[in-house]
Design a protein around this motif. Sequence first.
Motif, short mmCIF file in Angstrom:
data_model
loop_
_atom_site.label_atom_id
_atom_site.label_comp_id
_atom_site.label_asym_id
_atom_site.label_seq_id
_atom_site.Cartn_x
_atom_site.Cartn_y
_atom_site.Cartn_z
N GLU A 244 0.78 -1.19 0.06
CA GLU A 244 0.19 -0.03 0.06
C GLU A 244 0.97 1.28 -0.06
O GLU A 244 0.53 2.30 -0.95
CB GLU A 244 -0.68 -0.17 1.31
CG GLU A 244 -2.00 -0.96 1.20
CD GLU A 244 -2.78 -1.35 2.54
OE1 GLU A 244 -3.66 -1.67 2.71
OE2 GLU A 244 -2.07 -0.64 3.45
N ILE A 245 1.72 1.23 0.73
CA ILE A 245 2.77 2.28 0.93
C ILE A 245 3.53 2.74 -0.29
O ILE A 245 3.50 3.79 -0.77
CB ILE A 245 3.75 2.25 2.14
CG1 ILE A 245 3.22 2.27 3.49
CG2 ILE A 245 4.81 3.36 2.19
CD1 ILE A 245 3.88 1.96 4.77
N LEU A 246 4.43 1.67 -0.87
CA LEU A 246 4.74 1.77 -2.28
C LEU A 246 3.84 2.40 -3.38
O LEU A 246 4.21 3.20 -4.04
CB LEU A 246 5.52 0.43 -2.38
CG LEU A 246 6.83 0.26 -1.81
CD1 LEU A 246 7.51 -1.09 -1.98
CD2 LEU A 246 7.89 1.51 -1.94
N THR A 247 2.70 1.86 -3.37
CA THR A 247 1.82 2.24 -4.47
C THR A 247 1.36 3.63 -4.35
O THR A 247 1.33 4.27 -5.45
CB THR A 247 0.30 1.20 -4.36
OG1 THR A 247 0.69 -0.16 -4.55
CG2 THR A 247 -0.64 1.72 -5.28
N LEU A 248 1.07 4.10 -3.22
CA LEU A 248 0.76 5.60 -2.74
C LEU A 248 1.90 6.43 -3.07
O LEU A 248 1.74 7.35 -3.86
CB LEU A 248 0.51 5.76 -1.32
CG LEU A 248 -0.82 4.90 -0.93
CD1 LEU A 248 -1.14 5.10 0.60
CD2 LEU A 248 -2.09 5.75 -1.81
N LEU A 249 3.30 5.83 -2.84
CA LEU A 249 4.27 6.90 -3.12
C LEU A 249 4.60 6.70 -4.61
O LEU A 249 5.03 7.65 -5.19
CB LEU A 249 5.48 6.28 -2.48
CG LEU A 249 5.56 6.45 -0.90
CD1 LEU A 249 7.03 6.02 -0.13
CD2 LEU A 249 5.30 7.97 -0.43
N VAL A 250 4.33 5.62 -5.57
CA VAL A 250 4.46 5.73 -6.91
C VAL A 250 3.29 6.81 -7.48
O VAL A 250 3.60 7.64 -8.39
CB VAL A 250 3.95 4.47 -7.45
CG1 VAL A 250 4.00 4.35 -9.04
CG2 VAL A 250 5.29 3.42 -7.15
N GLU A 251 2.32 6.61 -6.98
CA GLU A 251 1.21 7.70 -7.40
C GLU A 251 1.49 9.16 -7.10
O GLU A 251 0.96 10.06 -7.75
CB GLU A 251 -0.30 7.13 -6.90
CG GLU A 251 -0.75 5.92 -7.29
CD GLU A 251 -0.77 5.95 -8.88
OE1 GLU A 251 -1.36 6.81 -9.37
OE2 GLU A 251 -0.48 4.89 -9.63
N HIS A 252 2.02 9.34 -5.82
CA HIS A 252 2.32 10.83 -5.49
C HIS A 252 3.89 10.89 -5.55
O HIS A 252 4.66 10.85 -4.68
CB HIS A 252 1.79 11.08 -4.01
CG HIS A 252 0.56 10.79 -3.91
ND1 HIS A 252 -0.27 12.05 -3.92
CD2 HIS A 252 -0.38 9.80 -3.54
CE1 HIS A 252 -1.70 11.59 -3.87
NE2 HIS A 252 -1.72 10.23 -3.63
N ARG A 253 4.43 11.20 -6.82
CA ARG A 253 5.74 11.12 -7.09
C ARG A 253 6.54 12.32 -6.12
O ARG A 253 7.57 12.22 -5.79
CB ARG A 253 6.32 11.26 -8.48
CG ARG A 253 5.69 10.03 -9.18
CD ARG A 253 6.82 9.10 -9.12
NE ARG A 253 6.25 7.92 -9.80
CZ ARG A 253 6.95 6.84 -9.99
NH1 ARG A 253 8.08 6.57 -9.53
NH2 ARG A 253 6.61 5.67 -10.95
N HIS A 254 5.68 13.44 -5.89
CA HIS A 254 6.37 14.43 -5.07
C HIS A 254 6.47 14.20 -3.76
O HIS A 254 7.39 15.11 -2.76
CB HIS A 254 5.41 15.71 -5.25
CG HIS A 254 3.84 15.44 -4.64
ND1 HIS A 254 3.08 14.72 -5.38
CD2 HIS A 254 3.55 15.75 -3.50
CE1 HIS A 254 2.01 14.62 -4.45
NE2 HIS A 254 2.14 15.19 -3.56
N GLY A 255 5.86 12.89 -3.31
CA GLY A 255 5.95 12.89 -1.97
C GLY A 255 4.77 12.82 -0.76
O GLY A 255 3.88 13.66 -1.28
N LEU A 256 4.71 12.34 0.25
CA LEU A 256 3.51 12.36 1.00
C LEU A 256 4.30 12.53 2.55
O LEU A 256 5.31 11.95 3.07
CB LEU A 256 2.62 11.37 1.16
CG LEU A 256 2.06 10.83 -0.18
CD1 LEU A 256 1.25 9.61 -0.12
CD2 LEU A 256 0.88 12.10 -0.35
N SER A 257 3.62 13.68 3.53
CA SER A 257 4.04 13.69 4.68
C SER A 257 3.48 12.56 5.66
O SER A 257 2.74 11.86 5.10
CB SER A 257 3.43 14.95 5.26
OG SER A 257 2.16 14.87 5.54
N THR A 258 4.01 12.57 6.86
CA THR A 258 3.49 11.42 7.81
C THR A 258 2.16 11.60 7.95
O THR A 258 1.10 10.37 7.82
CB THR A 258 4.22 11.52 9.12
OG1 THR A 258 5.50 11.37 8.95
CG2 THR A 258 3.60 10.33 9.88
N ALA A 259 1.46 12.83 7.96
CA ALA A 259 -0.07 12.92 8.14
C ALA A 259 -0.70 12.68 6.84
O ALA A 259 -1.93 12.16 6.99
CB ALA A 259 -0.12 14.63 8.44
#
Length: 406
Positions: A244-259
């Motif tokens: 799940e985490i890797l999928t989300l980071l692939v979709e959000h190439r700019h990155g995601l904060s912890t929140a």
Amino acid sequence: MGESMIDWSDASRQALKARALLESNSTNLNELPLRNDVRESWKRSLARVAPAAEPSVLSDDRLRLARERSELQRIWPVFEKLLVPAATDANLLVALADARGTLLWVAGSTTARAGAERVGFAAGADWAELSIGTSAPGMALATGTGSQVSGAEHLYEQAQQFSCSAVPIRNPRTGQVIGAVDLTGGSDAISMHSLPLLQAAVMAAETQLLLPGAGAVVDPDYLDLGRADGAHLGDLSLSLRHAEILTLLVEHRHGLSTAELVEELFERPDAAAEGTVRAEMVRLRKVLAELPGRVLDSRPYRLRWDLQSTLGRLRDALELGDLDWALQLYAPGLLARSQAPGIVSLRYQMQSALRELVLDRGTAQQLLHLGRQLADAELLRAALRELPADSPARSLVVSEVEQLEA
């Protein structure tokens, strides 16, 4: 299955008689004069395809990707060693099909290969029952047992010059059918020794699957979400949360904060959610340490390398309007156990886009394929509009629609 007792000449005569009865619409499918396993295959096939259907074929790029993502690549060398030399001497072909019926590799006699390619039996071709009707590899995948088909028993008329034997291949840890190996050619392909030879080779190949996959060439930069045994990054098996985490980071190439990751991962986050995410990222980094150069940045969490994923390739296929590729990539089981809001949203987007594209430009077979996957009455009604008026599949599809709408 008593293959040594089969009178193949009689089987072919009965198959020709069955085809004549089918074309005259003068018989019930249950009464066709065929061997039992072949009759059941014809019934399954006729519910989906027309006898004149031709196999679809992957492009070279799609075939390369299909080979890269298949665990069968680990065992193709086994069949090359144990089967291909003898097949070549006997003017036969050896084919290895994946679980969906796509022929990933075909090798053997040059003469036999040239003849087979003229009827679409080649690497990249789809020989599943769903697509091409009755054949040994299609039957083996559909039934999970060794199968043999002689000449006229093929539903696809152009394939009646060939005979074939096939045996399913199972993941030795899960028991799931992951492919089939096939012998195709003249009468030697259905000799009394064919199935035992294939079964022995499959036993050797399945043993190979139990060994560490050090020799496997698996793309370490591809997040494969379509495998039956769970998500994989190259050779690495991933937990659902890490996938799940890797999928989300692939979709959000700019990155995601912890929140932001908390919002994407948790339906009802509590006060400990951010700490849980940080702990999972520590664990994920330890997993990624097995793949040098695959690093995660922090603040925000972001991939530092170009990771591709099944969902990303599915989006590419949809944007290109490549339905064959999209349907090959898509499965309702893509991260199906995930209830993470971000994953549920992505899954819905992909499913909705694929459904609309199939409704807009899909063939009868593509509409049936996705309609049955999704249990979608509208897709099945659209398939009915595309099916020929005299298609034997119509009555079954009507029954399926009625059951869904009951």
